[in-house]
Structure formats: structure tokens, C-alpha cells
Motif scaffolding. Structure first.
Motif, PDB file in Angstrom:
ATOM      1  N   LEU A   4       0.826  -1.210   0.000  1.00  0.00           N
ATOM      2  CA  LEU A   4       0.000   0.000   0.000  1.00  0.00           C
ATOM      3  C   LEU A   4       0.857   1.257   0.000  1.00  0.00           C
ATOM      4  O   LEU A   4       0.521   2.260  -0.655  1.00  0.00           O
ATOM      5  CB  LEU A   4      -0.928  -0.017   1.228  1.00  0.00           C
ATOM      6  CG  LEU A   4      -2.126  -0.968   1.134  1.00  0.00           C
ATOM      7  CD1 LEU A   4      -2.801  -1.117   2.485  1.00  0.00           C
ATOM      8  CD2 LEU A   4      -3.133  -0.450   0.098  1.00  0.00           C
ATOM      9  N   ASN A   5       1.955   1.235   0.743  1.00  0.00           N
ATOM     10  CA  ASN A   5       2.861   2.395   0.766  1.00  0.00           C
ATOM     11  C   ASN A   5       3.534   2.607  -0.587  1.00  0.00           C
ATOM     12  O   ASN A   5       3.845   3.741  -0.973  1.00  0.00           O
ATOM     13  CB  ASN A   5       3.930   2.206   1.848  1.00  0.00           C
ATOM     14  CG  ASN A   5       3.336   2.284   3.246  1.00  0.00           C
ATOM     15  OD1 ASN A   5       2.329   2.968   3.467  1.00  0.00           O
ATOM     16  ND2 ASN A   5       3.933   1.587   4.194  1.00  0.00           N
ATOM     17  N   GLN A   6       3.736   1.506  -1.317  1.00  0.00           N
ATOM     18  CA  GLN A   6       4.410   1.588  -2.626  1.00  0.00           C
ATOM     19  C   GLN A   6       3.436   1.974  -3.729  1.00  0.00           C
ATOM     20  O   GLN A   6       3.848   2.530  -4.757  1.00  0.00           O
ATOM     21  CB  GLN A   6       5.066   0.236  -2.939  1.00  0.00           C
ATOM     22  CG  GLN A   6       5.811   0.193  -4.265  1.00  0.00           C
ATOM     23  CD  GLN A   6       6.467  -1.160  -4.492  1.00  0.00           C
ATOM     24  OE1 GLN A   6       7.010  -1.771  -3.562  1.00  0.00           O
ATOM     25  NE2 GLN A   6       6.410  -1.634  -5.726  1.00  0.00           N
ATOM     26  N   ARG A   7       2.175   1.715  -3.553  1.00  0.00           N
ATOM     27  CA  ARG A   7       1.199   1.934  -4.620  1.00  0.00           C
ATOM     28  C   ARG A   7       1.064   3.412  -4.956  1.00  0.00           C
ATOM     29  O   ARG A   7       1.094   4.272  -4.073  1.00  0.00           O
ATOM     30  CB  ARG A   7      -0.156   1.371  -4.192  1.00  0.00           C
ATOM     31  CG  ARG A   7      -1.193   1.366  -5.299  1.00  0.00           C
ATOM     32  CD  ARG A   7      -2.520   0.850  -4.786  1.00  0.00           C
ATOM     33  NE  ARG A   7      -3.085   1.748  -3.771  1.00  0.00           N
ATOM     34  CZ  ARG A   7      -4.193   1.480  -3.082  1.00  0.00           C
ATOM     35  NH1 ARG A   7      -4.812   0.325  -3.265  1.00  0.00           N
ATOM     36  NH2 ARG A   7      -4.640   2.349  -2.198  1.00  0.00           N
ATOM     37  N   SER A  54      -1.381   6.170  -7.147  1.00  0.00           N
ATOM     38  CA  SER A  54      -2.730   6.325  -7.682  1.00  0.00           C
ATOM     39  C   SER A  54      -2.701   6.427  -9.206  1.00  0.00           C
ATOM     40  O   SER A  54      -1.830   7.084  -9.792  1.00  0.00           O
ATOM     41  CB  SER A  54      -3.386   7.570  -7.095  1.00  0.00           C
ATOM     42  OG  SER A  54      -4.641   7.800  -7.727  1.00  0.00           O
ATOM     43  N   THR A  55      -3.661   5.787  -9.854  1.00  0.00           N
ATOM     44  CA  THR A  55      -3.808   5.882 -11.326  1.00  0.00           C
ATOM     45  C   THR A  55      -5.167   6.470 -11.689  1.00  0.00           C
ATOM     46  O   THR A  55      -5.626   6.322 -12.827  1.00  0.00           O
ATOM     47  CB  THR A  55      -3.665   4.486 -11.959  1.00  0.00           C
ATOM     48  OG1 THR A  55      -4.706   3.630 -11.435  1.00  0.00           O
ATOM     49  CG2 THR A  55      -2.315   3.888 -11.668  1.00  0.00           C
ATOM     50  N   LYS A  56      -5.787   7.135 -10.721  1.00  0.00           N
ATOM     51  CA  LYS A  56      -7.128   7.651 -10.941  1.00  0.00           C
ATOM     52  C   LYS A  56      -7.125   8.752 -12.004  1.00  0.00           C
ATOM     53  O   LYS A  56      -6.284   9.662 -11.976  1.00  0.00           O
ATOM     54  CB  LYS A  56      -7.684   8.180  -9.633  1.00  0.00           C
ATOM     55  CG  LYS A  56      -9.155   8.577  -9.715  1.00  0.00           C
ATOM     56  CD  LYS A  56      -9.680   8.998  -8.347  1.00  0.00           C
ATOM     57  CE  LYS A  56     -11.152   9.369  -8.415  1.00  0.00           C
ATOM     58  NZ  LYS A  56     -11.668   9.794  -7.088  1.00  0.00           N
ATOM     59  N   GLY A  57      -8.062   8.666 -12.918  1.00  0.00           N
ATOM     60  CA  GLY A  57      -8.214   9.694 -13.959  1.00  0.00           C
ATOM     61  C   GLY A  57      -6.977   9.821 -14.832  1.00  0.00           C
ATOM     62  O   GLY A  57      -6.467   8.837 -15.381  1.00  0.00           O
ATOM     63  N   ARG A  71       5.688  -0.534 -15.526  1.00  0.00           N
ATOM     64  CA  ARG A  71       5.148  -0.324 -14.189  1.00  0.00           C
ATOM     65  C   ARG A  71       3.816   0.422 -14.286  1.00  0.00           C
ATOM     66  O   ARG A  71       3.700   1.427 -15.008  1.00  0.00           O
ATOM     67  CB  ARG A  71       6.136   0.482 -13.341  1.00  0.00           C
ATOM     68  CG  ARG A  71       7.423  -0.252 -13.044  1.00  0.00           C
ATOM     69  CD  ARG A  71       8.429   0.662 -12.318  1.00  0.00           C
ATOM     70  NE  ARG A  71       7.945   1.035 -10.990  1.00  0.00           N
ATOM     71  CZ  ARG A  71       8.111   0.278  -9.905  1.00  0.00           C
ATOM     72  NH1 ARG A  71       8.733  -0.908  -9.987  1.00  0.00           N
ATOM     73  NH2 ARG A  71       7.679   0.683  -8.733  1.00  0.00           N
ATOM     74  N   ILE A  72       2.844  -0.078 -13.554  1.00  0.00           N
ATOM     75  CA  ILE A  72       1.552   0.588 -13.424  1.00  0.00           C
ATOM     76  C   ILE A  72       1.211   0.625 -11.945  1.00  0.00           C
ATOM     77  O   ILE A  72       1.344  -0.384 -11.245  1.00  0.00           O
ATOM     78  CB  ILE A  72       0.443  -0.147 -14.211  1.00  0.00           C
ATOM     79  CG1 ILE A  72       0.702  -0.081 -15.720  1.00  0.00           C
ATOM     80  CG2 ILE A  72      -0.936   0.445 -13.898  1.00  0.00           C
ATOM     81  CD1 ILE A  72      -0.321  -0.826 -16.558  1.00  0.00           C
ATOM     82  N   ALA A  73       0.781   1.779 -11.452  1.00  0.00           N
ATOM     83  CA  ALA A  73       0.382   1.970 -10.049  1.00  0.00           C
ATOM     84  C   ALA A  73       1.522   1.700  -9.082  1.00  0.00           C
ATOM     85  O   ALA A  73       1.306   1.372  -7.919  1.00  0.00           O
ATOM     86  CB  ALA A  73      -0.817   1.085  -9.706  1.00  0.00           C
ATOM     87  N   GLY A  74       2.765   1.813  -9.571  1.00  0.00           N
ATOM     88  CA  GLY A  74       3.919   1.608  -8.714  1.00  0.00           C
ATOM     89  C   GLY A  74       4.392   0.169  -8.669  1.00  0.00           C
ATOM     90  O   GLY A  74       5.344  -0.144  -7.948  1.00  0.00           O
ATOM     91  N   PHE A  75       3.755  -0.757  -9.418  1.00  0.00           N
ATOM     92  CA  PHE A  75       4.109  -2.170  -9.394  1.00  0.00           C
ATOM     93  C   PHE A  75       4.515  -2.636 -10.793  1.00  0.00           C
ATOM     94  O   PHE A  75       3.999  -2.136 -11.801  1.00  0.00           O
ATOM     95  CB  PHE A  75       2.926  -3.028  -8.897  1.00  0.00           C
ATOM     96  CG  PHE A  75       2.393  -2.594  -7.574  1.00  0.00           C
ATOM     97  CD1 PHE A  75       3.200  -2.597  -6.443  1.00  0.00           C
ATOM     98  CD2 PHE A  75       1.074  -2.173  -7.443  1.00  0.00           C
ATOM     99  CE1 PHE A  75       2.706  -2.199  -5.212  1.00  0.00           C
ATOM    100  CE2 PHE A  75       0.561  -1.781  -6.225  1.00  0.00           C
ATOM    101  CZ  PHE A  75       1.389  -1.782  -5.097  1.00  0.00           C
ATOM    102  N   GLU A  93      -5.773  -2.110 -12.781  1.00  0.00           N
ATOM    103  CA  GLU A  93      -6.018  -1.078 -11.777  1.00  0.00           C
ATOM    104  C   GLU A  93      -6.866  -1.625 -10.628  1.00  0.00           C
ATOM    105  O   GLU A  93      -6.643  -1.295  -9.455  1.00  0.00           O
ATOM    106  CB  GLU A  93      -6.708   0.115 -12.429  1.00  0.00           C
ATOM    107  CG  GLU A  93      -5.809   0.909 -13.379  1.00  0.00           C
ATOM    108  CD  GLU A  93      -6.506   2.093 -13.995  1.00  0.00           C
ATOM    109  OE1 GLU A  93      -6.136   3.226 -13.655  1.00  0.00           O
ATOM    110  OE2 GLU A  93      -7.438   1.870 -14.809  1.00  0.00           O
ATOM    111  N   HIS A  94      -7.829  -2.438 -10.965  1.00  0.00           N
ATOM    112  CA  HIS A  94      -8.677  -3.031  -9.929  1.00  0.00           C
ATOM    113  C   HIS A  94      -7.862  -3.956  -9.023  1.00  0.00           C
ATOM    114  O   HIS A  94      -8.074  -3.985  -7.805  1.00  0.00           O
ATOM    115  CB  HIS A  94      -9.827  -3.806 -10.575  1.00  0.00           C
ATOM    116  CG  HIS A  94     -10.760  -4.432  -9.570  1.00  0.00           C
ATOM    117  ND1 HIS A  94     -11.592  -3.675  -8.771  1.00  0.00           N
ATOM    118  CD2 HIS A  94     -10.957  -5.736  -9.225  1.00  0.00           C
ATOM    119  CE1 HIS A  94     -12.275  -4.486  -7.983  1.00  0.00           C
ATOM    120  NE2 HIS A  94     -11.910  -5.745  -8.244  1.00  0.00           N
ATOM    121  N   ALA A  95      -6.924  -4.683  -9.606  1.00  0.00           N
ATOM    122  CA  ALA A  95      -6.072  -5.571  -8.812  1.00  0.00           C
ATOM    123  C   ALA A  95      -5.262  -4.771  -7.800  1.00  0.00           C
ATOM    124  O   ALA A  95      -5.090  -5.181  -6.642  1.00  0.00           O
ATOM    125  CB  ALA A  95      -5.157  -6.373  -9.728  1.00  0.00           C
TER     126      ALA A  95
END
Length: 520
Positions: free
Chosen positions: A327-330, A332-335, A377-381, A433-435
Motif C-alpha cells: 500500500l505504501n508503494q502503490r 494512484s492511477t485515478k483519472g 510499471r503501473i500503479a507503482g508495481f 487497476e482493480h487488482a
């Protein structure tokens, strides 16, 4: 308890002879042969009145049937002045007198044609002879329509009918005639605890206007009755344990199973109280051994639950920091914050990013390349693609094919993203993104699992190693049975020795007579 006269004891001896004949018979019974069920049925009918066995027999005033009739008449006479209130109007009913119910599954009116005698008909005729008006006596079997039953219940509550006779099937449920019901009589002994509960549920019921009610159970001395009541008591005690919430009771079995049926029938037919005691002890021991086995099963389950809870705690304690790190690494990809970071390029269009990832995965499948590589990488992962071979059978041949899997590589572990041949670029990105957004729910679920395991562990530990509470009782009954078996065995040997001695004396006497005749 009705006394057992000589005629009844002679009847018991005939039952014992029939049982010995059945025991000595080899092979399966043929049509017309005597069977245990017939002996048991005759024993139950004979315990009520011997006229079920020999319709020509004299009326025995000491029979269980006549003992019950006298008690019914006594209560009818003593309660004739009792007054009752109509709960709907609040006023007293016009007629006085309490109501009684007589239950018997045996000896109904149909037994008149089958056995030449009916307990129902005899009860009615005797009560009328003693002074009970015929219109106050009713047979439940005569009221088979709903409207007729309602009229009957009204007559009972109003006092126009005061004695109702019926079976468990006809009178055990759906009878709301409890307002005046003072006494209930069990003429026979039913097989099931549920039957007793249904019967007595007619009188122990809301709306009964008596402070105390009376329930009578009748038994013929030296008959099947005493032991059948004892069997019901054992069944009820076992059911009570199960219904009490005792978690060690994991199996419920009927203590009157086939394994004990023959021994019990033989004991009842013999009239020897020691054999009845022996059969009862064997039934008790079988019940306790089942409880002991259930206790051992429960202890095994307790140990397994402790191991599972401890494992769940360790797993959750290890996983929670990893999810928190993810969670700390994630990011945001919102919008418009969405981006696919590749080594030399950033793709901000969701459709282009999805198309590129899908094209690379499907290219690997077409070219048959296997391996594992980073897509960006997407969302930090890291978005990973792994391709591996699978074998498929087509008709008689095996076909090799490369399939690919896409997943997010996070500190909490790999999160697979489902894809298939129909997956579109935007659909793929939405799933990725949902994952990443599922991490909060994963954390909450893991924390809930930890709390639940920590909550249930102390309760299981408290039950671990508990002894079998009825171990002493089981040991005592085994010792009692062993002593009783030894006593019966010793007596059998004495009887056998006496029989041999008597036979030898008879042979010697015969030889002496023959020699005397020769001399003469």
C-alpha cells in the motif's frame, strides 16, 4: 405396575421357547417361520392383555389394561365437579368435569378382526359398565375430517366429551383440546422418544387450566414394558446430551439398534431379570462407547483446530506487513494520473498501454517463446508476463501450446490479472487497476482472519486434553457386566452338571430295572 399372574408367566415361557427355536434355526427364515418381530409384537400385545394372544381367555382383573381402566374411572369420578372457564367469553362453561386422553398404538378397533380382541372396545364397554355415559367417550380414529375434529375439540373443551382414546398417529399432533385435560395415560410403550414427546405435548401445553396435570405410564410386571421404558429413557438421555450443546457429541445413533435387538428380545422373553439387566448393561455400554468414540473424535478435531488457528495467526502476522508495504508503494492511477512506465517511454493512454501489453503477451504465444519478463510499471508495481508450455490432447495426439499469464508483482505477492482471447486493451488496464485497488480489502480480510483465529484459539486450548467425563461410569458398567456374565456362566455350568447327573441316575435306574427283569 400391573401384577404378573401365573397365566402371564406361562405366556412368557412360551415366548422364551420361541426365541430358543429361532436362535437354533440355521439359514434364513422361510415363509411361515416364526421371527423375532413376531415374538416382540406378541410380547407387546400380551403385556396389555392376554386376550390379544388367546381371545378365549378369561378377563384378568390384574391385567395392565384393566388397571388403567380403573384409574381412568377413578379420575373421571373425582374430577366430575371440576369447573372450567371459556377463555373466549371469560364465563364458566355450563358443564363440569375434567378430560382425559388414553394413548395406545396397539389394540385399536382394527385389532378386533386381526387378533380377536380390541383394547379400545374393551375400555369403552368397561367404562360404560362402571357408570361413564357412552356419549362422553370418543375414539379419535372416528374423526378423520377437519370439520369433525374441530367439533370434537369443541366438545372436549366444553365438557361434552371427557375421555378421548387414540393413537400417536391420530392424536399426537394437531389436537388443541387441552383446556380441561387433567390426565394422560400411556397404555402401550411406543418405540420412539418423539412419540412420547408428541403425546405429552397434548397436555403440557399453554391453555391448560390445571395448575398440575397427571401423566400415567403403565407396565406389566415381568413383561417387555419395563425394559422398553428403560430403552426410551436411555434414548432421551442421549438426545438430551446432544441438545444441551455439548460439543463432544458429534454422532447420534439409536441405542436400540439391530446389534442389541436379538439379545433384548431373548431377555424379555425369558423373564429372567438378570438377562434383562445384562441386555440393559450391554445397551448402556454400547451407548457410552459411542460417546467415548465421539469424545476422541472431538479431541482430535480440537487439536486440528488449534494447529489451524496457530497457522492462520502466523500467516496473517507475516502477510499484514507485506500488504502494508505494498500500500505504501502503490501510486494512484485515478483519472489522468494513469501511466505505463516502460524503460524508455511513458504511455499515458490506457488503450495504448493495454494494446501494447496484450500484443507482447500474444506475440510470445504465437512464437512459442517461454519465460518471464517485465512489461513496465503501473500503479507503482511491475506488470509481469510469464509464458509457459501446456499440453493439450486432441483425439489421440498431444499438442503443445504456449500460454501467457499477466500479473502485478507487489511486496504482498503476485496478483494475477485474468485474461482470455476476448480481453480488450481497456478491459485489461481496468483489471490491472482493480487488482492494485484490492489491497485494502486484502488487508482488511487478513486482519479479520487474524482476529478470528486469536479469538477462537483460547477456547480450543481450554478443551484440549479434557478427559472423557463418563469414563468411570463406563468402567463400572463393564465390571458389572463382567461379574454378571461370570454369574450366569457359573449357573449354566451347575445346571449342565445337574442335568448330566440326573441323566446318569436315570440311566443307572434303567439298567437296574433291566437286570431285575432278566433275573425274574
Amino acid at each position: 405396575m400391573a401384577e404378573g399372574p401365573e397365566d402371564f408367566r406361562a405366556f412368557q415361557r412360551t415366548l422364551a421357547e420361541r426365541m430358543r427355536a429361532i436362535e437354533a434355526r440355521s439359514g434364513r427364515p422361510q415363509k411361515g417361520d416364526d421371527i423375532i418381530l413376531s415374538v416382540m409384537n406378541d410380547a407387546r400385545f400380551g403385556a396389555i392383555d392376554l386376550r390379544f394372544i388367546k381371545p378365549w381367555a378369561d378377563n384378568d382383573q390384574h391385567s395392565k389394561l384393566n388397571v388403567m381402566i380403573r384409574k381412568v374411572f377413578e379420575i373421571w369420578h373425582e374430577t366430575s365437579a371440576n369447573r372450567y372457564t371459556n377463555p373466549e367469553t371469560g364465563r364458566a362453561y355450563d358443564l363440569p368435569g375434567a378430560v382425559q386422553m388414553i394413548f395406545s398404538d396397539l389394540g385399536t378397533q382394527t385389532s378386533q378382526s386381526k387378533r380377536g380382541f380390541s383394547a379400545y372396545n374393551w375400555i369403552r364397554s368397561e367404562l360404560i359398565r362402571m357408570g361413564v355415559p357412552a356419549e362422553q367417550i370418543a375414539f379419535m380414529q372416528d374423526y378423520d375430517k377437519a370439520a369433525a375434529k374441530l367439533r370434537l375439540f369443541g366438545d372436549l373443551n366444553a365438557g361434552r366429551k371427557r375421555i378421548l382414546i387414540g393413537s400417536t398417529a391420530t392424536m399426537g399432533t394437531g389436537v388443541n383440546a387441552q383446556q380441561r385435560l387433567k390426565a394422560l395415560h400411556h397404555l402401550d410403550v411406543p418405540w420412539l422418544v418423539a412419540d412420547i414427546m408428541q403425546r405429552e405435548g397434548r397436555i403440557v401445553r399453554q391453555g391448560n387450566q390445571h395448575d398440575e396435570v397427571e401423566i400415567y405410564a403403565y407396565a406389566q410386571q415381568g413383561s417387555v414394558d419395563a425394559t422398553n421404558w428403560q430403552l426410551l429413557e436411555r434414548k432421551m438421555r442421549f438426545i438430551g446430551l446432544a441438545m444441551s450443546g455439548d460439543r463432544t457429541i458429534r454422532r447420534i445413533e439409536d441405542v436400540g439398534g439391530e446389534g442389541n435387538q436379538f439379545a433384548m428380545a431373548k431377555a424379555l422373553a425369558s423373564g429372567d431379570m438378570r438377562l434383562i439387566q445384562k441386555a440393559g448393561l450391554e445397551a448402556d455400554i454400547a451407548r457410552l462407547e459411542r460417546l467415548q468414540a465421539a469424545h476422541f473424535d472431538d479431541q482430535f478435531n480440537v487439536r486440528r483446530q488449534i494447529q489451524r488457528a496457530e497457522r492462520d495467526i502466523r500467516t496473517a502476522q507475516t502477510r499484514i506487513p507485506k500488504i502494508e508495504a505494498a500500500l505504501n508503494q502503490r501510486i494512484s492511477t485515478k483519472g489522468e494520473a494513469f501511466a505505463l512506465h516502460r524503460n524508455t517511454k511513458v504511455v499515458e493512454s490506457r488503450e495504448k498501454a493495454g494494446a501494447w501489453i496484450l500484443s507482447q503477451a500474444r506475440l510470445a504465444e504465437r512464437e512459442g517463446r517461454t519465460g518471464r519478463w517485465t512489461m513496465g510499471r503501473i500503479a507503482g508495481f511491475e506488470v509481469m508476463c510469464e509464458a509457459h508450455e501446456q499440453q493439450f490432447r486432441t483425439s489421440d495426439k498431444r499438442k503443445r501450446e504456449v500460454v501467457s499469464t499477466i500479473y502485478l508483482d507487489t511486496p504482498a505477492g503476485e496478483i494475477e490479472v485474468e485474461t482470455d482471447r476476448e480481453t480488450k486493451p481497456l478491459g485489461l488496464i481496468s483489471r490491472i487497476e482493480h487488482a492494485a485497488l484490492r489491497l485494502e480489502s486484502d488487508l482488511a480480510e487478513t486482519q479479520r482472519s487474524l482476529e478470528e483465529a486469536e479469538r477462537r484459539l483460547p477456547a480450543y486450548r481450554a478443551r484440549e486434553g479434557l478427559p472423557f467425563v463418563e469414563a468411570v461410569d463406563l468402567q463400572a458398567k463393564r465390571a458389572e457386566l463382567h461379574a454378571l456374565d461370570a454369574e450366569l456362566e457359573a449357573e449354566g455350568k451347575e445346571e449342565e452338571a445337574a442335568l448330566k447327573s440326573a441323566t446318569a441316575n436315570d440311566d443307572a435306574a434303567s439298567d437296574a430295572i433291566e437286570k431285575t427283569e432278566e433275573v425274574a
